[in-house]
Design a protein around this motif. Structure first.
Motif, PDB file in Angstrom:
ATOM      1  N   GLY A 101       0.781  -1.322  -0.013  1.00 47.77           N
ATOM      2  CA  GLY A 101       0.063   0.182  -0.145  1.00 47.77           C
ATOM      3  C   GLY A 101       0.917   1.229   0.135  1.00 47.77           C
ATOM      4  N   THR A 102       0.296   2.377   0.222  1.00 45.17           N
ATOM      5  CA  THR A 102       0.947   3.756   0.441  1.00 45.17           C
ATOM      6  C   THR A 102       0.651   4.338   1.629  1.00 45.17           C
ATOM      7  N   PRO A 103       0.998   3.805   2.710  1.00 46.07           N
ATOM      8  CA  PRO A 103       0.825   4.307   4.009  1.00 46.07           C
ATOM      9  C   PRO A 103       1.572   5.610   4.376  1.00 46.07           C
ATOM     10  N   ILE A 104       1.415   6.436   5.074  1.00 48.14           N
ATOM     11  CA  ILE A 104       2.202   7.670   5.476  1.00 48.14           C
ATOM     12  C   ILE A 104       2.873   7.163   6.585  1.00 48.14           C
ATOM     13  N   TRP A 105       4.277   7.140   6.506  1.00 47.15           N
ATOM     14  CA  TRP A 105       5.167   6.600   7.460  1.00 47.15           C
ATOM     15  C   TRP A 105       5.355   7.612   8.626  1.00 47.15           C
ATOM     16  N   ARG A 106       5.373   8.904   8.410  1.00 49.70           N
ATOM     17  CA  ARG A 106       5.936   9.997   9.459  1.00 49.70           C
ATOM     18  C   ARG A 106       4.635   9.964  10.647  1.00 49.70           C
ATOM     19  N   ASN A 107       3.553   9.454  10.297  1.00 48.06           N
ATOM     20  CA  ASN A 107       2.406   9.375  11.247  1.00 48.06           C
ATOM     21  C   ASN A 107       2.285   8.066  11.870  1.00 48.06           C
ATOM     22  N   GLY A 108       3.122   7.050  11.598  1.00 42.11           N
ATOM     23  CA  GLY A 108       2.963   5.821  11.938  1.00 42.11           C
ATOM     24  C   GLY A 108       1.769   4.969  11.290  1.00 42.11           C
ATOM     25  N   GLY A 109       1.527   5.317  10.030  1.00 42.66           N
ATOM     26  CA  GLY A 109       0.316   4.887   9.198  1.00 42.66           C
ATOM     27  C   GLY A 109       0.803   3.466   8.707  1.00 42.66           C
ATOM     28  N   HIS A 110       2.188   2.974   8.421  1.00 44.38           N
ATOM     29  CA  HIS A 110       2.382   1.718   8.142  1.00 44.38           C
ATOM     30  C   HIS A 110       2.215   0.584   9.089  1.00 44.38           C
ATOM     31  N   ARG A 111       1.906   0.862  10.314  1.00 43.38           N
ATOM     32  CA  ARG A 111       1.515  -0.182  11.256  1.00 43.38           C
ATOM     33  C   ARG A 111       0.053  -0.317  11.335  1.00 43.38           C
ATOM     34  N   GLU A 112      -0.766   0.333  10.426  1.00 39.72           N
ATOM     35  CA  GLU A 112      -2.059   0.118  10.466  1.00 39.72           C
ATOM     36  C   GLU A 112      -2.662  -0.953   9.227  1.00 39.72           C
ATOM     37  N   THR A 113      -3.564  -1.671   9.659  1.00 40.33           N
ATOM     38  CA  THR A 113      -4.080  -2.768   8.398  1.00 40.33           C
ATOM     39  C   THR A 113      -4.777  -1.707   7.430  1.00 40.33           C
ATOM     40  N   SER A 114      -5.494  -0.581   7.869  1.00 39.66           N
ATOM     41  CA  SER A 114      -6.403   0.029   7.049  1.00 39.66           C
ATOM     42  C   SER A 114      -5.537   1.056   5.849  1.00 39.66           C
ATOM     43  N   LYS A 115      -4.343   1.111   6.048  1.00 39.33           N
ATOM     44  CA  LYS A 115      -3.496   1.721   5.168  1.00 39.33           C
ATOM     45  C   LYS A 115      -3.152   0.940   3.941  1.00 39.33           C
ATOM     46  N   TYR A 116      -3.424  -0.263   4.056  1.00 36.88           N
ATOM     47  CA  TYR A 116      -2.779  -1.040   2.816  1.00 36.88           C
ATOM     48  C   TYR A 116      -3.867  -1.614   2.088  1.00 36.88           C
ATOM     49  N   SER A 117      -3.825  -1.761   0.647  1.00 34.52           N
ATOM     50  CA  SER A 117      -4.599  -1.980  -0.182  1.00 34.52           C
ATOM     51  C   SER A 117      -4.915  -3.441  -0.602  1.00 34.52           C
ATOM     52  N   SER A 118      -3.802  -4.184  -0.534  1.00 32.75           N
ATOM     53  CA  SER A 118      -3.829  -5.449  -1.077  1.00 32.75           C
ATOM     54  C   SER A 118      -3.068  -6.262  -0.201  1.00 32.75           C
ATOM     55  N   TRP A 119      -3.738  -7.838  -0.044  1.00 33.60           N
ATOM     56  CA  TRP A 119      -3.079  -8.724   0.903  1.00 33.60           C
ATOM     57  C   TRP A 119      -2.642 -10.061   0.305  1.00 33.60           C
ATOM     58  N   GLY A 120      -1.855 -10.633   0.718  1.00 32.83           N
ATOM     59  CA  GLY A 120      -1.545 -12.002   0.467  1.00 32.83           C
ATOM     60  C   GLY A 120      -2.472 -13.005   0.893  1.00 32.83           C
ATOM     61  N   GLN A 121      -2.587 -14.293   0.802  1.00 32.09           N
ATOM     62  CA  GLN A 121      -3.337 -15.449   1.108  1.00 32.09           C
ATOM     63  C   GLN A 121      -3.201 -15.591   2.637  1.00 32.09           C
ATOM     64  N   GLY A 122      -1.919 -15.587   2.957  1.00 32.77           N
ATOM     65  CA  GLY A 122      -1.473 -15.882   4.440  1.00 32.77           C
ATOM     66  C   GLY A 122      -0.601 -16.929   4.430  1.00 32.77           C
ATOM     67  N   THR A 123       0.256 -17.221   5.278  1.00 36.00           N
ATOM     68  CA  THR A 123       0.928 -18.732   5.431  1.00 36.00           C
ATOM     69  C   THR A 123       1.205 -18.585   6.729  1.00 36.00           C
ATOM     70  N   GLN A 124       0.827 -20.097   7.306  1.00 36.22           N
ATOM     71  CA  GLN A 124       0.871 -20.484   8.726  1.00 36.22           C
ATOM     72  C   GLN A 124       2.391 -20.741   9.327  1.00 36.22           C
ATOM     73  N   VAL A 125       2.565 -19.855  10.526  1.00 36.74           N
ATOM     74  CA  VAL A 125       3.893 -20.210  10.981  1.00 36.74           C
ATOM     75  C   VAL A 125       3.460 -20.900  12.489  1.00 36.74           C
ATOM     76  N   THR A 126       3.977 -21.930  12.719  1.00 37.31           N
ATOM     77  CA  THR A 126       3.855 -22.512  13.998  1.00 37.31           C
ATOM     78  C   THR A 126       4.944 -22.753  14.703  1.00 37.31           C
ATOM     79  N   VAL A 127       5.365 -22.338  16.050  1.00 33.39           N
ATOM     80  CA  VAL A 127       6.573 -22.639  16.639  1.00 33.39           C
ATOM     81  C   VAL A 127       6.366 -23.335  17.938  1.00 33.39           C
ATOM     82  N   SER A 128       6.683 -24.690  18.035  1.00 33.51           N
ATOM     83  CA  SER A 128       6.579 -25.551  19.048  1.00 33.51           C
ATOM     84  C   SER A 128       7.663 -25.451  20.170  1.00 33.51           C
ATOM     85  N   SER A 129       7.066 -25.644  21.528  1.00 32.71           N
ATOM     86  CA  SER A 129       7.627 -25.281  22.667  1.00 32.71           C
ATOM     87  C   SER A 129       8.522 -26.606  23.193  1.00 32.71           C
TER      88      SER A 129
END
Length: 127
Positions: A99-127
């Motif tokens: 996406g094109t978030p505005i970094w100087r106000n922390g926009g890059h940390r907000e989901t709403s500032k991004y426009s396209s997403w991947g399908q996701g990949t599962q990460v599992t860490v066992s103890s």
């Protein structure tokens, strides 16, 4: 049309490493920002790491600083998330986004500032 394909997740023991990949197609990467978010069961989708492809700036959530590294390969239109010293609390579905978030106000940390997403990949860490 922008398309993201993320991959690289898996099952790993505590202290192990994984490298996630996000391949971008349908546009020119140089003017965008890309981020990695994660979604654990019962929690909201949260920011993990981001890279401003125009400036080269990177940012990480505090819990992964020193362990995760976001990087790019422009020739392959790919952004990576190298994850080292993994912990059980890192277990989640990881999504790359652009996406094109505005970094100087922390926009890059907000989901709403991004426009396209991947399908996701599962990460599992066992103890």
């Amino acid at each position: 049309q922008v398309r993201l394909e993320d991959s690289g997740g898996g099952l790993v023991q505590t202290g192990g490493s994984l490298r996630l990949s996000c391949v971008f197609s349908g546009g020119t990467l140089s003017s965008w920002s890309m981020g990695w978010f994660r979604h654990a069961p019962g929690k909201e989708r949260l920011f993990v790491a981001g890279i401003n492809l125009a400036s080269g700036a990177t940012d990480y959530t505090d819990s992964v600083k020193g362990r995760f590294t976001i990087s790019r390969d422009d020739a392959k239109n790919t952004v990576y998330l190298q994850m080292n010293s993994l912990k059980p609390e890192d277990t989640a579905v990881y999504y790359c986004t652009v996406g094109t978030p505005i970094w100087r106000n922390g926009g890059h940390r907000e989901t709403s500032k991004y426009s396209s997403w991947g399908q996701g990949t599962q990460v599992t860490v066992s103890s």
